[in-house]
Design an enzyme around this catalytic site. Structure first.
Site, short mmCIF file in Angstrom:
data_model
loop_
_atom_site.label_atom_id
_atom_site.label_comp_id
_atom_site.label_asym_id
_atom_site.label_seq_id
_atom_site.Cartn_x
_atom_site.Cartn_y
_atom_site.Cartn_z
N HIS A 111 0.85 -1.18 0.00
CA HIS A 111 0.00 0.00 0.00
C HIS A 111 0.89 1.24 0.00
O HIS A 111 1.83 1.33 0.78
CB HIS A 111 -0.89 0.03 1.25
CG HIS A 111 -1.94 -1.02 1.26
ND1 HIS A 111 -2.28 -1.73 2.40
CD2 HIS A 111 -2.75 -1.51 0.28
CE1 HIS A 111 -3.24 -2.59 2.11
NE2 HIS A 111 -3.54 -2.47 0.83
N PHE B 282 4.16 0.32 4.60
CA PHE B 282 4.85 -0.82 5.22
C PHE B 282 3.97 -2.07 5.22
O PHE B 282 3.86 -2.76 6.22
CB PHE B 282 5.31 -0.47 6.64
CG PHE B 282 6.26 0.70 6.70
CD1 PHE B 282 7.59 0.54 6.36
CD2 PHE B 282 5.82 1.96 7.08
CE1 PHE B 282 8.47 1.63 6.40
CE2 PHE B 282 6.68 3.05 7.12
CZ PHE B 282 8.01 2.88 6.78
N HIS B 283 3.36 -2.36 4.06
CA HIS B 283 2.49 -3.52 3.93
C HIS B 283 2.92 -4.44 2.78
O HIS B 283 2.09 -4.85 1.96
CB HIS B 283 1.04 -3.08 3.71
CG HIS B 283 0.45 -2.31 4.84
ND1 HIS B 283 -0.67 -1.52 4.70
CD2 HIS B 283 0.83 -2.21 6.14
CE1 HIS B 283 -0.95 -0.96 5.86
NE2 HIS B 283 -0.05 -1.36 6.75
N PRO B 284 4.20 -4.83 2.69
CA PRO B 284 4.60 -5.74 1.61
C PRO B 284 3.93 -7.09 1.77
O PRO B 284 3.74 -7.58 2.89
CB PRO B 284 6.12 -5.84 1.76
CG PRO B 284 6.39 -5.52 3.19
CD PRO B 284 5.34 -4.51 3.57
#
Length: 567
Positions: free
Chosen positions: A301, A474-476
């Site tokens: 995101h 920080f949503h890999p």
């Protein structure tokens, strides 16, 4: 030196700690849990104080601090890709926002071949199993799980309430629970914080129980070099311990379970010989199994901040001043209350920007201060901001190992903003956010627009701002996706295709990223797959109703029409 266990779990993060705890509930089952980082030191305010959430991202003690390759659609910027390092993984350094995603995310997964039992009503019981919500259980929330979830309390910052009310005045729904019947709309945001104001990482919630068991062995500062194979069966791992990097081999009688996250899980598989054959051969890595999807389908995101000056002295700006911080810290340390006891993300929302989206495609986090997520570039005055980001970008990236050396970071490319849909969503999002921020509920607080600045209006100006200022949320995820197609890496139970005794369980196995933050979904997935590994019957499907927008309009008439979106 050699050791033998039933299961070896690589990565003591959100998924790994959940699995280690559940597997060792069965009598006699032995588990080795390997973590490259250190312990979660309970007296380190940087990880334990919710309001200090920016601090772990500023160093490397708790953060892998990955960087992307130059992003081609973002002016060639190398962008942050922080990942947690230490017991708790990214739950040790995240923003503590407890958001599960939209019911339609999981129903979408369940339409994919082989993932039929991943529908929302199949997943909801596992969300509930993991959770203890401070105001008690209901059809959507749990009351006796390992994850402490705290709801916003009366008397919190008035800006939270004003921003939610502004969203409603702009024509969007109000929702009392972003994880309940209806995600769409604006409302209070739950957080993973304990009743005494501490971060509720999976190290605290799960491992505090499990580490008392003699059947669980936890090794910190253990960097896994590779998975060991006999033919196509995973039989153990080799890892490096401590500063001396002593090489240790451990054997797994049943399974090796990789829980290293969306960056390190594909990196470890590739380094071990499981991945795209051409890539492995170019690095002289012996190919154990040619699996082209390992490291592909990478998603994230992206988000922006819209910042405003605050005309009343109610923001958190004074808490950024060094001379106020000792008192804030003392109240948190001794009482577990005050500013320090909250992550300060206590309100937010989800909206659809256009009718073609069946469920929300934009997420908001509201913050009663104007500052970057990592603590940098704080505005030196009272202010507030909306974090706004698109949820299901069509852009896809990849993770590729660069050498056999486990200490070398991989090549990471998210390929952000690669499609016209991305640009349209962000332009719409900025304009709609401005409309929200101009509603009467914020009249008492709203000063000038600090960022982007009111002069930024045309598509070209907005695009320039996006290229220069958009950041990762920080949503890999999704780099070892579940499924049955040629690019799938694992099946619906996390088992690696074409291999035996090898699973991946973490955010990397999501086929498509969910609508919201990823910590709660990752824990849920680990809970669900833990039952599969243990041979237990799945929890009964929920019968709870949930909202589907259908033909409902994207929004109603705004109380104050400011012609938000240029047609």
């Amino acid at each position: 030196m050699s050791q033998e266990f039933d299961y070896i779990i690589v990565g003591a993060g959100s998924a790994g700690n959940t699995l280690a705890t559940r597997l060792t509930e069965d009598e006699g089952v032995t588990v080795l849990l390997l973590e490259a980082g250190g312990p979660d030191y309970r007296f380190d305010f940087r990880t334990q104080m919710p309001a200090a959430l920016a601090f772990p991202l500023q160093g490397r003690r708790y953060n892998w601090a990955y960087e992307t390759d130059p992003e081609p659609h973002m002016d060639g910027r190398r962008m942050e890709c922080g990942r947690g390092k230490g017991l708790g993984g990214s739950s040790l350094i995240n923003g503590m926002c407890y958001i599960r995603g939209n019911a339609m995310d999981y129903d979408g997964w369940a339409k994919l071949p082989g993932l039929e039992d991943w529908s929302y009503l199949d997943c909801l019981p596992y969300f509930r199993k993991a959770e203890t919500r401070d105001i008690g259980p209901n059809d959507y929330h749990g009351g006796d799980g390992p994850v402490s979830v705290t709801t916003p309390k009366a008397g919190n910052n008035p800006l939270f309430h004003a921003m939610v009310e502004a969203g409603v005045q702009a024509g969007y729904p109000r929702t009392e629970d972003l994880n309940g019947y209806q995600q769409e709309g604006f409302g209070p945001m739950d957080r993973t914080v304990t009743p005494n104001g501490r971060r509720a990482s999976t190290a605290r919630g799960y491992l505090d129980v499990a580490k008392k068991r003699s059947t669980l062995t936890i090794v910190t500062h253990a960097l896994t070099d590779k998975v060991l194979f006999e033919g196509k069966r995973a039989v153990g791992v080799r890892y490096l311990v401590g500063a001396a990097e002593e090489r240790v081999e451990a054997r797994a009688r049943k399974e090796v379970i990789v829980c290293s996250g969306a960056i390190a899980s594909p990196q470890l598989l590739q380094r071990s010989g499981v991945g795209p054959a051409k890539l492995l051969e170019s690095l002289d890595i012996p190919v154990v199994h040619d699996l082209p999807g390992v490291g592909e389908n990478l998603q994230d995101h992206l988000e922006l901040y819209l910042q405003y000056a605050c005309t009343q002295p109610v923001s958190l700006y004074p808490s950024l001043l060094w001379y106020n911080q000792p008192a804030i810290g003392a109240e948190w340390l001794f009482n577990g209350t005050g500013i320090g006891a909250s992550n300060q993300f206590e309100a937010g929302g989800f909206i659809r920007t256009r009718p073609e989206f069946e469920w929300p495609n934009i997420q908001y986090h509201f913050l009663p201060v104007a500052i970057n997520y990592n603590g940098s570039n704080g505005v030196k005055e009272h202010g507030f901001q909306a974090h706004m980001g698109s949820m299901r970008s069509p852009s896809r990236g990849r993770v590729q190992v660069k050498s056999k050396d486990p200490r070398q970071h991989p090549s990471i490319l998210f390929n952000y903003m690669a499609t016209e849909q991305d640009w349209q969503e962000f332009r719409d999002g900025i304009r709609l956010t401005r409309e929200i921020m101009q509603q009467p509920a914020l009249d008492a607080f709203r000063g000038r627009e600090i960022s982007p600045g009111i002069e930024v209006q045309t598509d070209e100006q907005l695009d320039k701002f996006i290229r220069e200022h958009a950041e990762t949320a920080f949503h890999p995820s999704c780099s070892c996706k579940m499924g049955t197609d040629d690019m799938a890496v694992v099946d619906g139970e996390g088992r690696v295709h074409g291999m035996q005794g090898l699973r991946v369980v973490d955010a990397s196995i999501m086929p498509i990223i969910t609508t919201g933050n990823l910590n709660a979904p990752t824990i849920m997935m680990a809970e669900k797959i833990a039952d599969k590994i243990r041979g237990r019957q799945p929890l009964p499907r929920s019968k709870a109703p949930y909202y589907v927008a259908g033909d409902a309009p994207v929004k109603g008439k705004a109380m104050r029409d400011v012609s938000a979106v240029a047609q």
